[in-house]
Design an enzyme around this catalytic site. Structure first.
Site, PDB file in Angstrom:
ATOM      1  N   PHE A 112       0.810  -1.226   0.000  1.00 22.82           N
ATOM      2  CA  PHE A 112       0.000   0.000   0.000  1.00 22.82           C
ATOM      3  C   PHE A 112       0.842   1.274   0.000  1.00 22.82           C
ATOM      4  O   PHE A 112       0.389   2.326  -0.434  1.00 22.82           O
ATOM      5  CB  PHE A 112      -0.952  -0.004   1.204  1.00 22.82           C
ATOM      6  CG  PHE A 112      -0.332   0.381   2.520  1.00 22.82           C
ATOM      7  CD1 PHE A 112      -0.370   1.696   2.966  1.00 22.82           C
ATOM      8  CD2 PHE A 112       0.271  -0.559   3.335  1.00 22.82           C
ATOM      9  CE1 PHE A 112       0.187   2.062   4.188  1.00 22.82           C
ATOM     10  CE2 PHE A 112       0.827  -0.211   4.555  1.00 22.82           C
ATOM     11  CZ  PHE A 112       0.781   1.100   4.975  1.00 22.82           C
ATOM     12  N   LYS A 113       2.071   1.193   0.459  1.00 23.75           N
ATOM     13  CA  LYS A 113       2.890   2.396   0.585  1.00 23.75           C
ATOM     14  C   LYS A 113       3.422   2.890  -0.761  1.00 23.75           C
ATOM     15  O   LYS A 113       4.037   3.958  -0.824  1.00 23.75           O
ATOM     16  CB  LYS A 113       4.029   2.129   1.563  1.00 23.75           C
ATOM     17  CG  LYS A 113       3.497   1.855   2.967  1.00 23.75           C
ATOM     18  CD  LYS A 113       4.558   1.448   3.947  1.00 23.75           C
ATOM     19  CE  LYS A 113       3.916   1.144   5.315  1.00 23.75           C
ATOM     20  NZ  LYS A 113       4.890   0.727   6.326  1.00 23.75           N
ATOM     21  N   ASP A 114       3.178   2.136  -1.821  1.00 21.43           N
ATOM     22  CA  ASP A 114       3.617   2.579  -3.145  1.00 21.43           C
ATOM     23  C   ASP A 114       3.015   3.933  -3.514  1.00 21.43           C
ATOM     24  O   ASP A 114       3.667   4.753  -4.164  1.00 21.43           O
ATOM     25  CB  ASP A 114       3.230   1.544  -4.208  1.00 21.43           C
ATOM     26  CG  ASP A 114       4.126   0.311  -4.177  1.00 21.43           C
ATOM     27  OD1 ASP A 114       5.325   0.468  -3.892  1.00 21.43           O
ATOM     28  OD2 ASP A 114       3.628  -0.795  -4.438  1.00 21.43           O
ATOM     29  N   ALA A 167       4.754   6.820  -1.418  1.00 24.20           N
ATOM     30  CA  ALA A 167       6.167   6.940  -1.763  1.00 24.20           C
ATOM     31  C   ALA A 167       6.348   7.554  -3.146  1.00 24.20           C
ATOM     32  O   ALA A 167       7.184   8.442  -3.348  1.00 24.20           O
ATOM     33  CB  ALA A 167       6.834   5.572  -1.702  1.00 24.20           C
ATOM     34  N   THR A 190       7.658  -0.177   3.970  1.00 23.51           N
ATOM     35  CA  THR A 190       8.017   1.205   3.682  1.00 23.51           C
ATOM     36  C   THR A 190       9.318   1.290   2.888  1.00 23.51           C
ATOM     37  O   THR A 190       9.422   2.035   1.907  1.00 23.51           O
ATOM     38  CB  THR A 190       8.157   2.024   4.980  1.00 23.51           C
ATOM     39  OG1 THR A 190       6.915   2.039   5.668  1.00 23.51           O
ATOM     40  CG2 THR A 190       8.568   3.458   4.681  1.00 23.51           C
TER      41      THR A 190
END
Length: 450
Positions: A106-108, A111, A148
Site C-alpha cells: 500500500f505504501k507505493d 512513496a 516502507t
C-alpha cells in the site's frame, strides 16, 4: 497552506519546507493548518468518477494552494498508474487490495507521490527551506519495519538529485521484503541496523535534529512522519467508499478497518473523514503491539519496546502518528485529554491479535472463502468478522501481497503461493547493505563520510 508542529514550539512551515525537512525543529510532526471540506457535489459525483479524478480532487484540497494545479494533476495521474480495487471476500466484508503497485504494498502510493513532489520542487530550482547551491542532493532517510523501505526505494529509484538511505532491523523483515530494497543500488543505500524498528526510527529522528549533520547534508524523511508520504494515502479510501456506494450501499453503513503499525495509514483515512468522506466508523487492528488498543481502553498512552510478530510491518512500540491523531481530535490542544479520548473512541475502536490468532484467521478465511490473507490483512479481516453490526458493510485493507510473506503463508495454509513476476525479479539481485549498530554516534559518523 501552512503547517504547524504537533509539539507547538517550532515556527510554521510552507509545504516545501514541511516536505523537505520531514520533521519540525522541535521534533514534532507537521500538521496542515486547515483541513478543507470537499463540496457536497463532489461526494454526489464520486461513485461515478475514475480513481485518478477522485484523487485529484482530494489532492487539490490538500496541496492546491502550494502546487500548480496542472502540475498536481500530472503528479497524481503519474502516481496512480495501478488500481486499488475492492474485492468481496465474505458476505458484507470487502478487501481493499492495496498491493497492485510496483512493490505490491500500500505504501507505493505515498512513496511515489512524495518522490514526484520533491522532484517538482527541485525542478522549480527550490526546495523551500534549503540552500541548493550548498547542497546539491536531497538525502532521504527512511526507517522500515517491512514495506516502507521497498516502496520508498522503488519510488525514488533513479530520481536525479535524491539519494535514499533505508534503515531496517536486521533479521526482522521478510526475505522478499529485504531484497526489494537491498538489491537496487544506484541512488539507494540499505543500512542493516542491529536492533528493532523503533531503533531505526530513533536514528532517523536523531539525524534530523543534529545540527552538524544538517549542515553537512540536506536531510528529509519518507516515513509516514512526512506529510507528503501519508496524506496521499487518503486517495484510496475515498475511492473505496466510492466503489462501495456504487454497489448500492449506504455511506452511513460503511466501516473501514486498517491494520496499523506506525498509524500513518489510518491517519490518512481520518484526515479524509475530516474532509467529509462518508464513513460510519473506523477500526485500528493491531498485532501483539497493542499500544493504541490500550490507549483506547484506558486513555493512557504508554509506549514500550516493540514485539516481533508474524505481521512484522506492524511491529511498532511507539507509533509516530499517534501525535497527529491526538492533535487532530484535541483541536490542537484545545480539548482536555479526557475530552480528546472521548472523541477518538466515539469514532475509532481497536483490536489486538496474537500470532496464533492471526494464523487461525488466515486458515479459517482460506477454508471458508478461498481468499489468501497476509498476516497484516488477517488482523483487519478478523476485526470486521468480530465487530460488524447488522446492516454494516466492512472494508479492510489488504496492505501487501501474500507472496511477500511467502514462507509464513505457505507454512500456515499448506499451499504454495505463486510469486508474481515483479517480486521474482527482485529476488535475482545481489544483496548490498551497510551493517550498522543502533548507536546514533555510529550512524552519524557514517553519514558525515558521505
Amino acid at each position: 497552506m501552512l503547517y504547524y508542529s504537533t509539539n507547538g514550539k517550532a515556527s510554521k512551515a510552507d509545504l516545501q519546507k514541511a516536505v523537505v525537512k520531514g520533521l519540525a525543529e522541535d521534533r514534532g510532526l507537521y500538521m496542515p493548518e486547515m483541513i478543507h471540506q470537499l463540496p457536497k457535489a463532489f461526494f454526489e459525483d464520486m461513485p461515478k468518477m475514475k480513481f485518478q479524478d477522485i484523487a485529484f480532487n482530494v489532492a487539490s484540497a490538500f496541496f492546491g494552494d502550494d502546487v500548480d494545479l496542472d502540475a498536481l494533476q500530472d503528479l497524481v495521474y503519474d502516481t496512480l498508474q495501478f488500481p486499488c480495487p475492492i474485492v468481496k471476500v465474505k458476505d458484507n466484508i470487502y478487501s481493499l487490495e492495496l498491493f497492485h503497485g510496483p512493490t505490491l504494498a500500500f505504501k507505493d502510493v505515498g512513496a511515489r507521490f512524495m518522490a514526484r513532489l520533491l522532484q517538482y520542487f527541485l525542478r522549480k530550482g527550490s526546495v523551500g527551506c534549503c540552500d541548493t547551491a550548498t547542497h546539491k542532493t536531497v538525502n532521504v532517510l527512511v526507517a522500515t519495519s517491512g514495506d516502507t523501505g521497498s516502496a520508498v526505494a522503488n519510488g525514488f529509484l533513479g530520481v536525479e538529485g535524491i539519494h535514499v538511505y533505508v534503515l531496517y532491523p536486521k533479521g526482522k523483515v521478510s526475505p522478499i521484503q529485504e531484497c526489494q530494497f537491498t538489491t537496487l543500488g544506484k541512488n539507494i543505500t540499505a543500512i542493516e541496523v542491529d536492533g528493532v524498528f523503533d531503533d531505526c526510527q530513533a536514528l532517523v529522528k536523531s539525524a534530523f535534529m543534529d545540527a552538524e549533520l544538517n549542515e553537512h547534508m540536506m536531510l528529509t524523511s519518507a516515513n509516514s512522519i512526512n506529510v507528503a508520504r501519508f496524506l496521499p494515502q487518503a486517495f484510496y479510501y475515498f475511492n473505496a467508499v466510492a466503489q462501495i456506494i456504487a454497489q448500492g450501499q449506504k455511506p452511513e453503513d460503511i466501516v473501514i478497518c486498517v491494520p496499523s503499525g506506525n498509524f500513518g495509514n489510518i491517519c490518512a483515512a481520518l484526515f479524509g473523514h475530516q474532509m467529509g468522506m462518508p464513513v460510519k466508523r473506523f477500526i485500528a487492528a493491531n498485532n501483539a503491539n497493542d499500544i493504541f488498543y490500550n490507549y483506547l481502553q484506558t486513555g493512557q498512552y504508554n509506549p514500550k519496546p516493540s514485539k516481533q510478530t508474524l505481521a512484522n510491518a506492524m511491529d511498532v512500540g511507539d507509533p509516530s502518528n499517534f501525535a497527529r491523531i491526538i492533535n487532530l481530535y484535541s483541536e490542537n490542544g484545545k480539548l482536555t485529554p479526557e475530552e480528546t479520548h472521548k472523541r477518538i473512541t466515539s469514532l475509532i475502536s481497536g483490536t489486538t491479535y496474537s500470532d496464533e490468532q492471526i494464523k487461525e484467521t488466515m486458515r479459517q478465511c482460506y477454508k471458508e472463502t478461498g481468499y489468501i490473507l497476509d498476516p497484516h490483512g488477517a488482523c483487519g479481516y478478523q476485526a470486521l468478522v468480530e465487530s460488524l453490526k447488522p446492516g454494516e458493510v466492512g472494508v479492510f485493507c489488504e496492505t501487501a501481497h501474500p507472496a511477500k510473506f511467502k514462507e509464513k503463508v505457505d507454512d500456515i495454509l499448506g499451499i504454495d503461493v505463486a510469486i508474481p513476476e515483479r517480486l521474482a525479479a527482485f529476488m535475482k539481485g545481489q544483496k548490498q547493505s551497510v551493517p550498522m549498530t543502533k548507536e546514533f554516534a555510529d550512524f552519524k559518523a557514517y553519514l558525515l563520510k558521505q
